[in-house]
Every structure is written in structure tokens, then in C-alpha cells.
Design a protein around this motif. Sequence first.
Motif, short mmCIF file in Angstrom:
data_model
loop_
_atom_site.label_atom_id
_atom_site.label_comp_id
_atom_site.label_asym_id
_atom_site.label_seq_id
_atom_site.Cartn_x
_atom_site.Cartn_y
_atom_site.Cartn_z
N PRO A 71 45.77 -25.31 69.19
CA PRO A 71 45.34 -25.09 67.79
C PRO A 71 46.28 -25.74 66.77
O PRO A 71 45.82 -26.33 65.78
N THR A 72 47.57 -25.67 67.03
CA THR A 72 48.53 -26.28 66.12
C THR A 72 48.42 -27.80 66.16
O THR A 72 48.50 -28.47 65.11
N LEU A 73 48.21 -28.37 67.34
CA LEU A 73 48.06 -29.82 67.45
C LEU A 73 46.83 -30.30 66.69
O LEU A 73 46.85 -31.37 66.06
N LYS A 74 45.76 -29.51 66.71
CA LYS A 74 44.55 -29.88 65.96
C LYS A 74 44.84 -29.86 64.46
O LYS A 74 44.38 -30.74 63.71
N ASN A 75 45.60 -28.87 64.02
CA ASN A 75 45.97 -28.80 62.60
C ASN A 75 46.83 -30.00 62.20
O ASN A 75 46.68 -30.55 61.10
N ILE A 76 47.71 -30.40 63.09
CA ILE A 76 48.57 -31.55 62.82
C ILE A 76 47.73 -32.83 62.73
O ILE A 76 47.97 -33.69 61.88
N ALA A 77 46.72 -32.95 63.60
CA ALA A 77 45.84 -34.12 63.57
C ALA A 77 45.10 -34.20 62.23
O ALA A 77 44.96 -35.29 61.65
N VAL A 78 44.64 -33.06 61.74
CA VAL A 78 43.97 -33.03 60.43
C VAL A 78 44.95 -33.43 59.33
O VAL A 78 44.62 -34.20 58.43
N ARG A 79 46.16 -32.92 59.43
CA ARG A 79 47.20 -33.25 58.46
C ARG A 79 47.51 -34.73 58.47
O ARG A 79 47.70 -35.35 57.41
N ARG A 80 47.56 -35.35 59.64
CA ARG A 80 47.81 -36.78 59.74
C ARG A 80 46.74 -37.57 59.02
O ARG A 80 47.02 -38.52 58.28
N THR A 81 45.48 -37.17 59.24
CA THR A 81 44.35 -37.88 58.61
C THR A 81 44.42 -37.74 57.10
O THR A 81 44.24 -38.72 56.36
N THR A 82 44.70 -36.52 56.64
CA THR A 82 44.78 -36.28 55.20
C THR A 82 45.93 -37.06 54.57
O THR A 82 45.77 -37.69 53.51
N ASP A 83 47.08 -37.04 55.22
CA ASP A 83 48.24 -37.79 54.71
C ASP A 83 47.94 -39.28 54.63
O ASP A 83 48.30 -39.96 53.66
N ALA A 84 47.28 -39.79 55.67
CA ALA A 84 46.97 -41.22 55.70
C ALA A 84 46.03 -41.59 54.56
O ALA A 84 46.17 -42.65 53.94
N GLU A 85 45.07 -40.72 54.27
CA GLU A 85 44.12 -40.99 53.17
C GLU A 85 44.81 -40.94 51.82
O GLU A 85 44.55 -41.75 50.93
N HIS A 86 45.72 -39.98 51.66
CA HIS A 86 46.40 -39.81 50.36
C HIS A 86 47.43 -40.88 50.10
O HIS A 86 47.74 -41.19 48.94
N HIS A 87 47.98 -41.44 51.18
CA HIS A 87 49.09 -42.37 51.01
C HIS A 87 48.80 -43.74 51.62
O HIS A 87 49.71 -44.46 52.02
#
Length: 218
Positions: A71-87
Motif C-alpha cells: 500500500p505504501t509503495l502504491k502511494n509512493i508511485a502516485v506521489r512520483r507521478t504527481t511530482d513529475a507533473e508538477h515539476h
Amino acid sequence: MEYDSQGPILKVLLLIGGNSTATGSPKGLLRHQDGQLAFEHTLNTLHSAVPSASTIYISLQDIIQLSYIEPTLKNIAVRRTTDAEHHEHDDHRPTFPECCPLVNRQDEDIGPAAGLLNAHNIHPESTWLVLSCDYPLLPPSSLQQLILEYQYPVTCFVNEKGIAEPLIGIWGAEALEKLKENGRIGSNDLYAVVEEMKGKLVKPLREEWITPTNTREE
């Protein structure tokens, strides 16, 4: 060993570790005072120490441990995608690395040596920065100290009693080959490899950095 403008090129390996003797739960799932799980905290430490690493490999004892952290790894994957889009236009802000689980497939439990050998089998020519979840007080600056003082084929911290801490170390291919060779004759002792290879022992700037934990209270 390869180098770039930022120093040695390292692969990064996080060792979840075995169960805490006090709680019976994986040490990587002990929760810190800031609310983070130990393995999340260690992931952030490794990312801060080696921001150029595109992947952090996570060594797990078995499929059960993997189910705990999924579950934590899935959250991290979402965070990676969001960070990549924002930056996406910010070349100076590193995206959080991909997390790649490595499950121990060996027939017997050989301890942390399994994680190092699995990583070595995947990238046999690489040099690995290795960190266990056992050290919650370890800051990124301590790993940067280790990187600056790295000497081939293996470098690790040493405590005030003169005992090496091979689970906070940098392991080159030659040292990992030696670990693999020793395993064929029944020895999976990381300390023995550090000694046999005349590994460099580094005293941390602060001793408490390398104080391990085994309970929730600690």
C-alpha cells in the motif's frame, strides 16, 4: 567504479530486515514519532543522500513482507507521478525514485546477505550503497560522509567499540563476489567479508547516527 560530476555512481539498496524481537513485526514497519514507517523514513534518507538515483531497490525476506509494504509503495508511485507533473519543467528538482522490491527467493534464510546477493545478481558490475531500516537516527549527511570517504572494494561505518556496521556501507562488485564465494562454502557473514577484503572503516561524525533500534519505544 564509475564517477560523474557529483561523485561515484551508486545503485541504492534498502534492507527491510527481519522482525523486531520486541514486537514480532518487521523492523521496517515500526512507526516513527513523525508518523512515518521506518522503511519510508529510510527511503527518504536514501533519496536525499543520492538524489540522482532513479531507482531504490528494496530487499524483502518474503512475499508476506511485500504485502505489508505494497500500500505504501502504491502511494509512493502516485506521489512520483504527481511530482513529475508538477515539476516537469524544473530540471533541478529530482523526482522521487522508483521503488523496486527484491524478494528473497533462496531456499534458506541467510539474513541480510540475501539482499546484497540479489542486488549483485541483477547488476553484477555495480557498486551499492546499502542501508538497513535498523538505523532511524541516520541522516542523509551521514551517508554523504560515507560516499566521500568510500574506498574500493567495501567501506562501512564502525562504532565506538570498533565493530563494523556493514548494513550501513558501500559494497563494490569485488566485495560482493567474495560474499557470493563465501556463501558457496556456507558462510554468509558480512563482517567476515569486510575483514577479508580489508574494507575501510569510517567513524561517523556522531555515534548516535549508527545506533540501531529494535522496539517501538526506541
